[in-house]
Design a protein around this motif. Structure first.
Motif, PDB file in Angstrom:
ATOM      1  N   ARG A 171      41.258  55.576 -25.564  1.00 60.43           N
ATOM      2  CA  ARG A 171      40.938  54.527 -24.589  1.00 60.43           C
ATOM      3  C   ARG A 171      39.451  54.232 -24.601  1.00 60.43           C
ATOM      4  N   GLN A 215      37.811  50.584 -25.460  1.00 64.84           N
ATOM      5  CA  GLN A 215      36.835  49.990 -24.557  1.00 64.84           C
ATOM      6  C   GLN A 215      35.586  49.545 -25.315  1.00 64.84           C
ATOM      7  N   THR A 256      34.301  45.346 -25.804  1.00 67.06           N
ATOM      8  CA  THR A 256      33.014  44.961 -25.231  1.00 67.06           C
ATOM      9  C   THR A 256      32.037  44.464 -26.293  1.00 67.06           C
ATOM     10  N   ASP A 302      47.227  49.931 -19.670  1.00 66.14           N
ATOM     11  CA  ASP A 302      46.414  50.656 -18.690  1.00 66.14           C
ATOM     12  C   ASP A 302      47.207  51.004 -17.431  1.00 66.14           C
ATOM     13  N   ALA A 327      34.748  53.958 -16.602  1.00 70.14           N
ATOM     14  CA  ALA A 327      35.781  54.590 -17.442  1.00 70.14           C
ATOM     15  C   ALA A 327      36.713  55.381 -16.530  1.00 70.14           C
TER      16      ALA A 327
END
Length: 446
Positions: free
Chosen positions: A50, A54, A58, A75, A104
């Motif tokens: 995860r 992420q 981004t 999620d 997070a």
């Protein structure tokens, strides 16, 4: 590499990461369905994956709408498995090592709270606690108002403050955050399991309720304490203090017949006859035997209801004679012979005022057989004998005893003392009159 080729490569890497993410999630969910615990490796792998996803989303190039929707869905599934992951991995140690940002969230999931079987009834314990707490405050208000109704004193202030603090402490848990924290710290200090805390709070509220009920039932004993203080003040002629003590006693226990009787005595001493009669009537309803005598005497004085007085006094005599069969209460420290003598004396007085001197003479002689030193009985017997023109020598003797023994502490006795003084003065004058005339001797011869 062209921009188009870079975007295709980015999209493909994200798709592969999402696919791997979904695969590991599926394994966790399948393991939950079969009640099989997940491995620590699988839990750590999905969290690191995860993180990787992420970092990809981004970048400068935003993911596609389809990828974003898929990530949100995955999620949500990860969030549902968060408790299982937190239970499997020591996340606090991994957070110290990796130092993830607060965004997070997957590193900050918490284990699911284990619901103890007793916790299923927490709603019931809370439902029962609220009315008990309300009853506690109602009892505190009722008891405090009794203590403070006749004016504050040290004992009343202490009782009011202490019971109020106890009730507030018991109500602290459900009614305030601070109170809840204090009580929960105490429960923790006693090593009480958390699943029993609601039951403990209910028990505490119930204990306070029973304690307040017990204290309320003890109020008659405190009332008797005030009565004793009032008696001590009355003996020292501290009328104002005695009045306050008896009134406090009655606020705490309206059924204290001794307090009613003694308050009637005080009002009578203050010449507040109507208030005295009101207190005597209440004491009489409570079978206070002395109230028959005192109320009967007041009926003779005011409103001069001699028949009503005789009826009350005779009822008191009958109750006293049959005290082994009927319920009576002694409300003073007077001895039984003294009470019998007082009833006979006042009944003789009522008969005399009714115009029945022979019946009065009978009652008064019985009274003097019991108490030969009662000056009032001698005064009344002298009047009864005079009304029947009895032996002048005995009448004079009774007036002498009246003058010697009567104390004149009330207007009636004071009048009788004046009557006795006049009768004795007249008797002395009549006795001295013959010797005051000179002897003329025989008349002269003519």
């Amino acid at each position: 590499m062209s921009t188009l080729e870079f975007e295709d490569d980015f999209s493909g890497a994200l798709e592969r990461a999402l696919a791997e993410y979904e695969g590991i999630l599926q394994e966790l969910e399948d393991g939950e369905d079969t009640e099989r615990s997940p491995s620590s490796e699988a839990c750590l792998q999905i969290l690191l994956l995860r993180d990787k996803i992420q970092s990809q989303v981004t970048r400068e190039h935003s993911p596609s709408t389809q990828a974003v929707l898929r990530l949100i869905s995955l999620d949500e599934r990860l969030s549902q498995q968060g408790g299982l992951i937190a239970k499997t991995l020591p996340l606090d140690k991994f957070r110290d090592l990796i130092d993830p940002p607060e965004s997070a969230w997957w590193w900050y999931v918490q284990p699911d709270k284990e619901i103890h079987p007793w916790d299923t009834f927490n709603w019931l314990w809370e439902l029962l606690t609220v009315p008990i707490l309300a009853s506690n405050f109602a009892l505190v208000a009722a008891i405090s108002s009794r203590f403070l109704a006749a004016g504050p004193d040290a004992l009343g202030a202490f009782a009011t403050i202490s019971q109020g603090l106890i009730a507030l402490f018991a109500a602290g848990a459900p009614l305030s955050q601070v109170g809840q924290e204090v009580i929960e710290r105490w429960l923790t200090a006693f090593n009480l399991p958390k699943y029993l805390w609601h039951e403990a709070k209910l028990t505490l509220a119930l204990t306070v309720f029973l304690g307040l009920l017990g204290f309320q039932s003890y109020l008659p004993n405190i009332a008797r304490f005030y009565v004793r203080r009032g008696i001590a003040a009355q003996r020292q002629f501290q009328t104002t203090i005695a009045l306050a003590q008896f009134q406090r006693a009655l606020e705490l226990d309206p059924n204290n017949m001794e307090a009613h009787f003694r308050l009637g005595n005080l009002y009578e001493d203050l010449l507040e006859f109507e208030q005295a009669k009101a207190e005597y009537r209440v004491a009489l309803l409570g079978d206070c035997i002395e109230a028959y005598n005192n109320l009967g005497r007041l009926y003779i004085v005011r409103p001069r209801d001699y028949t009503g007085a005789a009826t009350l006094l005779r009822q008191g005599q009958l109750k006293l004679e049959n005290r082994d069969m009927v319920e009576i209460q002694f409300c003073s420290s007077a001895s039984l012979p003294a009470l019998e003598s007082a009833l006979l004396k006042n009944l003789g007085w009522a008969r005399l005022m009714q115009g029945r001197p022979l019946d009065a003479q009978s009652e008064l002689r019985q009274a003097l057989e019991i108490n030969p030193y009662d000056g009032a009985s001698h005064c009344l017997l002298a009047q009864a004998l005079e009304a029947q023109n009895e032996d002048p020598a005995e009448v004079l003797e009774r007036w002498q005893q009246c003058y010697a023994l009567a104390r004149g502490l009330n207007p009636e006795e004071d009048n009788w003392l004046e009557m006795a003084r006049q009768r004795l003065f007249q008797a002395e004058f009549e006795e001295a009159e013959p010797s005051a005339v000179p002897d003329q001797g025989p008349p002269p011869d003519r």
